[in-house]
Design an enzyme around this catalytic site. Structure first.
Site, PDB file in Angstrom:
ATOM      1  CE  LYS A  35     -20.851 -19.221 -16.018  1.00  0.00           C
ATOM      2  NZ  LYS A  35     -21.955 -19.598 -16.885  1.00  0.00           N
ATOM      3  CE1 TYR A  75      -4.074   1.256  -0.439  1.00  0.00           C
ATOM      4  CE2 TYR A  75      -3.751   2.385   1.773  1.00  0.00           C
ATOM      5  CZ  TYR A  75      -4.399   2.397   0.552  1.00  0.00           C
ATOM      6  OH  TYR A  75      -5.620   3.127   0.363  1.00  0.00           O
TER       7      TYR A  75
END
Ligand SMILES: NC(=O)c1ccc[n+]([C@@H]2O[C@H](COP(=O)([O-])OP(=O)(O)OC[C@H]3O[C@@H](n4cnc5c(N)ncnc54)[C@H](O)[C@@H]3O)[C@@H](O)[C@H]2O)c1
Length: 462
Positions: A168, A113
Site C-alpha cells: 500500500k 543535523y
C-alpha cells in the site's frame, strides 16, 4: 475457472542437452500443463549441456507443482531449482528510506543535523504549525492496521499484514508521490489502537486505516477523526465506496437509468458494504437492501451488535424478507462485498432488464463474471484479469494527495463524491462501453484529477 496469474509465477531452472528438441520440449511441457509461458532464458551454454530458466504464470501453488513435474518429465531434463517469483520480489521487503538532502560534507552535516537542526526544532517549538513546512509531516501518511481483516485472509495478525501495508505504501508513492509507512499494531483493542495512533500522530500528515475488521473499524475511525487534526480515512470503507460510485455513475449512463429509480441489492454489510450504501444513499439511491451472513438487514436487527445502526435505519425501505435470491428478483443493481460463489446464474437472470452486477469479493467474486455477463448488461469485479476492475488504487493515492496539499483534516461526503466524479470523468463519452466503465489503474490522469478535485473541496471546507 482459476486463471493463470503473475501472482503465481515461477521460474524453473533446468539442465538439459543442447538439441533444439529439448528446449522445444520444455515449452511444450509448460503449455501441456496449462501454464502461460513468459520466458525461456539460457543461463549457461556449452557443447555438452545447457541451463535454461523457464518462467511461466500458473494458477496456484498446486498448479505450479504440476507444471514443474511436467517439465521434469521432458527427456534429458534435470530440474535444478524452482523459484517463486512473488516470494523473490518480497525478499527483504518492498520499501526503504532515502535522504532527500546531500550528506557528503561536514557542511552538509552541520545543516541537516547538528548544530543547524536545533534552530529548526526551536522554530517548530515556537510555532507548531511550522512542522508541516519544515519536516516530513506534510507528505507523510501512516498506513495503520491491527491485522484483523487482511485481504480475504481474515485475522492473521500485524506481522503477517505487513506485506500488504508495504505494498500500500509503495502504491501511495508510485501513484501520488506520498511517503507512506506501515504501522502494524500488536493490539486489536479499540482503545489501545486509538490511543497509539493518537500518540504517533504528530509526525504524520494523514492516517490511512487498513484491514481493521468491522464493526470495530467504524469506532476507530470516528474516534480518531474527533481526536486528530489530520485526515483519517479507512480505505476499505471509503476508498471502495468512491470507486463503486464512480463505476455505477458510468454504468448508469449506459443503461440510461436514474439513481432515484434504482432497486439496489447488496450482499455484505460490513466495512465496505456499509460505506458503499451510505455514499450511494447520499447521491439519491435510496432503495438499498443488504444481505449478510445473518440474512436480510431489517429494522428488527436493532442492537444485534454486528450491524451498523446506519444500515438498520436506512436500508431496506420496502421491508424485503427472504433470501438474497428472493431480493434479487427485479433488482437493477447487485453489489457484492461478501463471500465467493454465493449468487447463482438463475438469481442474476431474475434481475431487471439491463442489470448491473458488481461482484467484488476477493479473490473470488460472488459469481464468476463470465456467468453474470450472460444475463447482466454491465459486470465488474475486483479482479485485474477481467474488465471493469473496481480497485481502490483509483482513489486513495489521489485522495491523500489532495488532502495533504489542502492541509485540511475534514473529509465530508462532498469530498468522497468529488473523488468519485473525478474517477468517472476519466472515462469520456467516446470511451465508455460495457467493458470500460472505470479507467485503468495506470490511467495517467486519475490520481492527479482525484487530488485536484479533493483539494478544491477541502479548501472550501476549510
Ligand atoms: N475494490 C474491491 O474490489 C473491494 C474493496 C473492498 C472489499 N472487497 C471485498 O469485499 C469483501 C468484504 O470486505 P469487507 O472489508 O466489507 O469485509 P467485512 O468482514 O467487513 O464484511 C463482510 C460482510 O460480508 C458478509 N458475509 C460473509 N459471508 C457471507 C455470505 N456467505 N453470504 C452473505 N454475506 C456474507 C458478512 O456478514 C459481512 O457483512 C471481501 O471479499 C473484500 O476482499 C473488495
Amino acid at each position: 475457472m482459476a486463471s493463470n496469474s503473475p501472482g503465481y509465477a515461477i521460474t524453473v531452472r533446468v539442465e538439459l542437452s543442447p538439441e533444439s528438441s529439448s528446449t522445444a520440449g520444455l515449452a511444450q511441457a509448460v503449455i501441456n500443463s496449462g501454464a502461460s509461458l513468459t520466458a525461456l532464458d539460457v543461463v549457461e551454454s556449452s557443447h555438452e549441456r545447457m541451463v535454461v530458466d523457464v518462467t511461466c504464470d500458473t494458477s496456484d501453488p498446486d498448479h505450479a507443482e504440476l507444471v514443474t513435474a511436467e517439465i521434469a518429465r521432458v527427456p534429458g531434463a534435470n530440474v535444478r531449482k524452482i523459484s517463486d517469483r512473488t516470494f523473490l520480489l518480497h525478499l527483504g521487503g518492498k520499501l526503504e528510506v532515502k535522504p532527500k538532502v546531500p550528506l557528503r560534507t561536514r557542511d552538509d552535516l552541520s545543516r541537516a543535523y547538528t548544530p543547524g537542526v536545533a534552530r529548526i526544532c526551536m522554530a517548530i517549538a515556537n510555532e507548531p504549525k511550522d512542522a508541516r513546512r519544515l519536516t516530513i509531516k506534510r507528505n507523510t501518511v501512516a498506513v495503520v492496521t491491527d491485522g484483523s481483516a487482511v485481504l480475504g485472509l481474515g485475522n492473521i495478525g500485524p506481522a503477517a499484514a505487513l506485506p500488504v501495508m508495504e505494498g500500500k505504501a509503495a502504491l501511495f508513492k508510485q501513484f501520488a508521490g506520498v511517503d507512506a509507512w506501515p504501522v502494524c499494531l500488536d493490539t486489536q483493542d479499540v482503545d489501545e489502537i486509538v490511543r497509539t495512533v493518537q500518540i504517533l500522530a504528530p509526525q504524520y500528515g494523514g492516517i490511512n486505516l487498513e484491514d481493521i475488521s468491522a464493526p470495530r473499524c467504524f469506532e476507530v475511525e470516528e474516534r480518531l477523526r474527533d481526536l486528530l487534526d489530520i485526515p483519517v480515512f479507512h480505505d476499505d470503507q471509503h476508498g471502495t465506496a468512491i470507486v463503486v460510485l464512480a463505476a455505477l455513475t458510468n454504468a448508469l449512463k449506459l443503461v440510461k437509468k436514474k439513481p432515484e429509480d434504482l432497486k439496489i441489492v447488496m450482499s455484505g454489510a460490513g466495512a465496505a458494504g456499509t460505506a458503499i450504501a451510505q455514499l450511494l444513499f447520499e447521491v439519491g439511491m435510496k432503495d438499498i437492501t443488504a444481505f449478510d451472513s445473518h440474512g436480510v438487514v431489517t429494522k428488527e436487527r436493532k442492537g444485534d451488535g454486528h450491524t451498523s445502526t446506519w444500515m438498520i435505519e436506512h436500508s431496506n425501505p420496502r421491508g424485503i424478507t427472504g433470501t438474497l435470491a428472493d431480493g434479487l428478483v427485479g433488482a437493477d443493481v447487485f453489489i457484492g462485498v461478501s463471500a465467493p460463489n454465493i449468487v447463482s446464474e438463475e438469481a442474476i437472470a431474475s434481475m431487471a432488464k439491463d442489470a448491473i452486477v458488481f461482484a467484488l469479493a476477493n479473490p473470488d467474486p460472488e459469481i464468476h463474471p463470465a456467468l453474470a455477463a450472460k444475463y447482466a448488461r454491465v459486470v465488474a469485479t475486483g479482479r485485474s484479469d477481467f474488465p471493469n476492475q473496481i480497485n481502490n488504487v483509483l482513489a486513495f493515492p489521489g485522495i491523500f494527495r489532495g488532502l495533504l496539499d489542502a492541509g485540511n483534516s475534514k473529509i465530508t461526503n462532498e469530498t468522497l463524491i468529488a473523488a468519485a466524479n473525478a474517477i468517472a470523468d476519466c472515462v469520456d463519452s467516446k470511451q465508455l462501453n460495457e467493458s470500460y466503465i472505470v479507467p485503468s489503474v495506470f490511467h495517467p490522469d486519475v490520481a492527479k484529477n482525484v487530488a485536484h478535485a479533493v483539494e478544491q473541496v477541502s479548501r472550501n471546507n476549510g
